[in-house]
Scaffold this motif. Structure first.
Motif, short mmCIF file in Angstrom:
data_model
loop_
_atom_site.label_atom_id
_atom_site.label_comp_id
_atom_site.label_asym_id
_atom_site.label_seq_id
_atom_site.Cartn_x
_atom_site.Cartn_y
_atom_site.Cartn_z
N ARG A 35 -35.71 -8.68 -25.86
CA ARG A 35 -35.08 -7.54 -25.21
C ARG A 35 -33.69 -7.92 -24.72
O ARG A 35 -33.38 -9.08 -24.48
N SER A 36 -32.86 -6.90 -24.52
CA SER A 36 -31.59 -7.06 -23.82
C SER A 36 -31.49 -5.94 -22.80
O SER A 36 -31.56 -4.76 -23.17
N ASN A 37 -31.36 -6.30 -21.54
CA ASN A 37 -31.25 -5.29 -20.50
C ASN A 37 -29.86 -4.67 -20.52
O ASN A 37 -28.86 -5.38 -20.53
N ILE A 38 -29.83 -3.35 -20.50
CA ILE A 38 -28.56 -2.64 -20.48
C ILE A 38 -28.29 -2.21 -19.05
O ILE A 38 -28.96 -1.34 -18.50
N ASP A 39 -27.33 -2.88 -18.43
CA ASP A 39 -26.96 -2.59 -17.05
C ASP A 39 -25.58 -1.96 -17.06
O ASP A 39 -24.59 -2.63 -17.33
N ALA A 40 -25.51 -0.68 -16.77
CA ALA A 40 -24.23 0.03 -16.77
C ALA A 40 -23.67 0.10 -15.35
O ALA A 40 -23.05 1.08 -14.96
N GLY A 41 -23.93 -0.95 -14.57
CA GLY A 41 -23.37 -1.03 -13.23
C GLY A 41 -24.33 -0.68 -12.12
O GLY A 41 -24.04 -0.88 -10.95
N GLU A 42 -25.50 -0.15 -12.45
CA GLU A 42 -26.41 0.28 -11.41
C GLU A 42 -27.23 -0.90 -10.89
O GLU A 42 -28.13 -1.39 -11.56
N ASP A 43 -26.90 -1.41 -9.71
CA ASP A 43 -27.62 -2.52 -9.12
C ASP A 43 -27.99 -2.13 -7.70
O ASP A 43 -27.14 -2.02 -6.82
N VAL A 44 -29.27 -1.90 -7.49
CA VAL A 44 -29.73 -1.48 -6.16
C VAL A 44 -30.55 -2.58 -5.50
O VAL A 44 -31.23 -2.34 -4.51
N SER A 45 -30.48 -3.78 -6.04
CA SER A 45 -31.31 -4.87 -5.54
C SER A 45 -30.98 -5.23 -4.10
O SER A 45 -31.84 -5.74 -3.37
N GLU A 46 -29.73 -4.99 -3.68
CA GLU A 46 -29.35 -5.37 -2.33
C GLU A 46 -29.77 -4.33 -1.29
O GLU A 46 -29.65 -4.59 -0.10
N PHE A 47 -30.25 -3.19 -1.72
CA PHE A 47 -30.68 -2.18 -0.76
C PHE A 47 -32.12 -2.47 -0.34
O PHE A 47 -33.07 -2.11 -1.03
N ASN A 48 -32.25 -3.16 0.76
CA ASN A 48 -33.58 -3.53 1.25
C ASN A 48 -33.56 -3.56 2.77
O ASN A 48 -33.75 -4.61 3.40
N PRO A 49 -33.30 -2.41 3.42
CA PRO A 49 -33.20 -2.40 4.88
C PRO A 49 -34.52 -2.77 5.54
O PRO A 49 -35.59 -2.29 5.14
N ASN A 50 -34.45 -3.63 6.53
CA ASN A 50 -35.62 -4.10 7.25
C ASN A 50 -35.70 -3.37 8.58
O ASN A 50 -34.87 -3.57 9.46
N ARG A 51 -36.71 -2.53 8.71
CA ARG A 51 -36.96 -1.84 9.98
C ARG A 51 -38.40 -2.05 10.41
O ARG A 51 -39.03 -1.17 11.01
N ALA A 52 -38.93 -3.25 10.11
CA ALA A 52 -40.34 -3.52 10.40
C ALA A 52 -40.60 -3.65 11.90
O ALA A 52 -41.66 -3.28 12.39
N ARG A 53 -39.63 -4.20 12.63
CA ARG A 53 -39.84 -4.37 14.06
C ARG A 53 -39.89 -3.01 14.75
O ARG A 53 -39.07 -2.13 14.46
N PRO A 54 -40.81 -2.82 15.67
CA PRO A 54 -40.89 -1.52 16.35
C PRO A 54 -39.58 -1.11 16.99
O PRO A 54 -39.22 0.07 16.98
N ALA A 55 -38.84 -2.08 17.56
CA ALA A 55 -37.58 -1.75 18.24
C ALA A 55 -36.50 -1.30 17.26
O ALA A 55 -35.47 -0.76 17.68
N TRP A 56 -36.70 -1.53 15.98
CA TRP A 56 -35.67 -1.18 14.98
C TRP A 56 -35.94 0.15 14.29
O TRP A 56 -35.10 0.61 13.53
N ARG A 57 -37.08 0.73 14.53
CA ARG A 57 -37.49 1.87 13.71
C ARG A 57 -36.62 3.10 13.90
O ARG A 57 -36.60 3.98 13.04
#
Length: 930
Positions: free
Chosen positions: A530-552
């Motif tokens: 296979r060859s992955n076709i990536d036309a610029g769409e990279d969402v891997s860095e979108f991983n907001p952490n709101r697990a702590r109750p104070a952050w919700r």
């Protein structure tokens, strides 16, 4: 709600001396309003080296007084070096530096340095000139005479500020440090007359008592350090992690700040009809009737024709120099550039006003106390045909096409007669991509060959302006340095054969063209090509952490504005026959404030793909975060892959002539990359050496590795060259290189390679001594014992060898690697065949990639005379890993014994890949039938 203390009856009045602005420090006792701290107890105790930090502010009659009392114990030579020279700064056009005391505490004695005649020398502070900064401050400096380890140094001083731009208004700010800052005693005190209306505020995490009235003055006291703040997610908006600052001032609201500042800008932008600035405006108007084009030309003139210099002299921190003066001297700071741009726009009857913005506080500005200090920048807000335009004279490369872009400041405060409130800077998509990358890739040589690549990248805006400096420099070394950035770990990592850069001043577009050779874009993983076709769409860095109750309940800040475009044109192998796309060729999706588009298709022998990503400055509300996460995952699931036909042609299936023909353009590109790189960059040579080895031109590869071993010796270079010597039949050189590799990197794996070579060379004792010298961890014990088994077997001690192997498996009886090692050992040395198939099968069942285990079991079947079973296992191994030379060789032997077709083809392929296999397998009795 900002807190205000209104006028109260005076108990008594304490008058502060008026400020006499001057360029020399004054030496006077502390003002009467200062409550001097006592450090005697701190000196007597062991504790933090910083004994005292006492900040006291007095706001009165339009003057801000800032008193600082500091004491430091000199604990070590480094502290002595740091403390020996002391500096104090002030703005002489706005007030005075008053030194009250400079003392050394030593063994119960107080040494008064001022009384002994020690004074400060004055320097004009110019260390910011390289950044085009001249802020008007002066620096008083002193080398403390006689300071020793064990001393306590204490200095107290006051700086007064009466800002010309603020008139009778006044402001003060004090940063409030938090733990883990260590200090003996620290506090911040703010005071002002009870009959003056002063507003004050501090971040919500600080709980302050109401001001205390004493002798006609209101006092706020903060004991420091504050408690360490609770952690805040890094992707929270600025208002959630802004520094803790005590702010105070006489401004009732933003309207008052606006009204006070506006007249200075209006006056500075007032130019006469016969002025040069008015003539500039008329010149622009003569070139175009379009108000947008006129505005763009005015912005370009201010950006390009007036250099940036922060001029803080003579009240310049808030007072702008006039538009006429700015054009005459051709330099100025953001205020000067804004005033000049304002004058030009107004002369052309374009609605425009100056606006204050903050480049650092952003979304936090509405929550701050209304003060001029809330801002650090000023730009122009223009309205043309009902549309807001935010024009920054200190930016760069603004043109008509990008005039509508909204800078990332969140809020602006218009400076208007009568005042104005904050207004939001409503975001919109950038008019043009900040970066547009088009990649043309020639992959016609084959799915397992590198690809010739041409990357055309265009930049607009400030990034383009930065590239202009590179163009003007015309420095080959700079281009070589840029080229290195393209040889990193991305999918398009390439060896650059040429790099050209150009700048179109009219369009403010920088163009970068990079040519080179990139690694193969197709991957074979577990039987899938296979060859992955990536036309610029990279969402891997979108991983907001709101697990702590104070952050919700904390939103997620989204950076921006951003717009990037990507295009790809790939020339396919085999004329594109049989290539298909797997996935969704077209998407238009988004999450949060991000939108992504993509389209792809195959047209004859070419793959065509385009994509664009838009991002807006803003935030994602907590309630919207689950939907944003799901949307981002949905984008990730919309992968697109280029799939070759099942009947691909691998490089080892080509004749030498065919392979050489396909490799010729690639080798030419590698040669150019080697010539282009600087003399210390060996990466292109390494890439060519590995490519030559991959196309089985071992002699040429060896020549490159000879250079690497000589010019950039490394364990990797020697071990790689060792393999080539083995392939070419030079076992002496093979062993020598592997020993050199081990000497450079005392790795147990390399030691085992050396030990095996020694054992096969009949040097059994040396091999055992080397293995016994190693520090072996539990994780390494399986491989250690397996090599001990190999050494014993090579010496003919098969029983000892089998004992070692049994001990190895006992270390990890369920390990696929341990079981496969046992299976391979039995087949190679033709021992323990009676239950070997069970061992091999268990290894296959436990393996994540079963190719090696299938090859090992095939060897057992071969030894048992089950040639058809061996062929079946080898078919399975090669289905997973087609490039296993050992499996091709063993399958050739099995086919010969089974008298089936295809043996010669397998043999030719195996010996093409690894010529040494014939000697190796023959040594172990695995040969063609006689």
């Amino acid at each position: 709600m900002y807190r205000s203390i209104v006028a109260l009856p005076l108990v008594s009045i304490v008058m502060s001396a008026p400020a006499h602005a001057g360029e020399e420090p004054l030496y006077q006792p502390a003002p009467a309003w200062v409550e001097e701290a006592d450090i005697d107890a701190a000196i007597a105790q062991d504790g933090p080296a910083t004994l005292l930090f006492d900040w006291q502010h007095r706001l009165e009659d339009g003057v801000a007084w800032a008193y600082v009392d500091w004491a430091q114990r000199i604990d070590n030579p480094q502290s002595l070096m740091q403390s020996n020279t002391q500096t104090l700064e002030w703005l002489p056009d706005k007030g005075d530096l008053i030194v009250h005391s400079m003392e050394i505490y030593r063994d119960g004695e107080v040494i008064d340095l001022l009384e002994r005649g020690v004074t400060f020398d004055v320097l004009r502070r110019e260390q910011g000139l390289e950044d085009r900064l001249l802020d008007g401050s002066l620096t008083a400096t002193v080398s403390v005479p006689g300071l020793r380890e064990g001393d306590v140094l204490r200095i107290a001083h006051t700086v007064s500020t009466s800002d010309q731009a603020l008139g009778d208004e006044v402001q003060a700010t004090q940063y409030l440090p938090s733990e883990p800052w260590q200090v003996g005693t620290a506090r911040a005190v703010l005071s002002w007359p009870a009959d003056e209306e002063i507003y004050w505020d501090v971040e919500e995490r600080v709980e302050l008592a109401e001001p205390e009235l004493r002798d006609g003055y209101q006092y706020i006291t903060v004991d420091l350090p504050l408690a360490e703040p609770d952690p805040t997610p890094m992707d929270a908006p600025r208002r959630f992690h802004r520094p803790t600052v005590l702010r105070a001032g006489s401004f009732a609201d933003w309207n008052e700040v606006s009204a006070v500042m506006a007249p200075h800008f209006d006056a500075a932008a007032d130019v006469g009809a016969d002025s040069d600035v008015a003539g500039l405006a008329r010149g622009i108007m003569g070139k175009t009737d379009d108000p947008l084009d006129r505005a763009a030309r005015a912005v370009r003139l201010v950006q390009d024709e007036v250099s940036y210099l922060l001029n803080g002299l003579d009240g310049g921190n808030y007072l702008p120099q006039s538009a006429n003066e700015t054009w005459e001297v051709r330099y100025g700071d953001c205020k000067a550039k804004t005033v000049l741009l304002l004058a030009l726009l107004r002369e052309m009857d374009i609605e425009a006003e100056p606006v204050l913005v903050s480049s650092r506080m952003g979304d936090a500005v509405p929550e701050l106390l209304p003060l001029p200090a809330a801002f650090d920048h000023v730009i122009v807000h223009a309205v043309i045909d009902g549309t807001d335009y935010w024009l920054d004279g200190t930016s760069a490369a603004t043109r008509l096409a990008t005039l509508s872009d909204v800078p990332p400041f969140h809020y602006a405060l218009p400076l208007r007669e009568g005042g104005a409130d904050l207004i939001p800077m409503t975001q919109r998509d950038l008019a043009m991509p900040q970066m547009r990358a088009n990649v043309t890739m020639d992959h016609s040589a084959g799915i397992d060959f590198p690809a010739l690549v041409t990357m055309d990248i265009q930049f607009v805006g400030p990034t383009a302006a930065q590239m202009q400096a590179v163009v003007d420099a015309n420095n080959p070394a700079m281009l070589q340095s840029m080229a290195r950035n393209f040889s990193g770990g991305s999918d398009l990592a390439m060896q650059v054969s040429s790099l050209d850069i150009a700048y179109d001043d009219e369009e403010a577009v920088a163009s970068l063209q990079v040519r080179g050779v990139a690694q193969a874009q197709f991957e074979w993983v577990d039987g899938r090509l296979r060859s992955n076709i990536d036309a610029g769409e990279d969402v891997s860095e979108f991983n907001p952490n709101r697990a702590r109750p104070a952050w919700r309940d904390i939103p997620v800040a989204t950076p921006g504005p951003m717009r990037q475009a990507f295009g790809m044109r790939m020339r396919l192998p085999e004329g594109g026959d049989g290539f298909t796309l797997e996935g969704e060729p077209e998407i238009e999706l988004g999450y949060g404030n991000t939108r992504i588009t993509r389209t792809a298709s195959i047209d004859g022998d070419e793959l065509l793909a385009t994509g664009e990503t838009f991002g807006l400055l803003g935030e994602i509300a907590p309630d919207d975060l689950p939907d944003a996460r799901r949307a981002a995952r949905q984008i990730s699931s919309h992968s697109l892959q280029l799939v070759p036909p099942e009947s691909v042609t691998w490089r080892w299936e080509l004749s030498d002539a065919q392979r050489a023909e396909r490799a010729a353009p690639l080798l030419e590109a590698y040669e150019k990359a080697i010539e282009f790189a600087d003399e210390d960059d060996f990466q292109p040579l390494i890439a060519r050496a590995m490519f030559l080895q991959s196309i089985y031109d071992f002699d040429a590869a060896l020549a490159d590795f000879d250079v690497l071993a000589e010019e950039q010796p490394s364990s990797w270079a020697f071990s790689s060259r060792s393999w080539l010597h083995r392939a070419l039949g030079d076992e002496k050189a093979m062993l020598s290189d592997m020993q050199a590799a081990y000497e450079l990197d005392l790795d147990n794996g390399l030691a085992r390679e050396v030990a095996q070579m020694l054992a096969y060379d009949g040097r059994y004792d040396e091999a055992r001594d080397l293995m016994n010298s190693l520090a072996v961890t539990d994780d390494d014990m399986v491989w250690h014992l397996s090599m001990m088994a190999t050494i014993a077997a090579a010496e003919g001690k098969l029983e000892d060898a089998q004992d070692f192997m049994a001990d190895a498996v006992a270390q990890a009886p369920q390990s696929a690697d341990a079981l496969n090692s046992d299976c391979w050992f039995r087949g190679l040395w033709n021992v323990g065949l009676e239950d070997a198939l069970d061992v091999c099968t268990r290894s296959i069942e436990r393996a994540s990639n079963a190719a090696a285990a299938l090859d090992s079991r095939a060897l057992i079947r071969f030894r048992q005379g089950d040639y058809e079973g061996a062929i079946a296992d080898l078919d399975g191994a090669l289905a997973i890993s087609p490039g296993l030379s050992e499996s091709h060789y063993l399958r050739a032997m099995a086919k010969m014994h089974a008298d089936v077709d295809g043996a010669q083809e397998d043999l030719t392929i195996a010996l093409r890949m690894a010529p040494h296999l014939e000697a190796f397998y023959t040594r172990h009795g695995i040969t063609a039938p006689q």
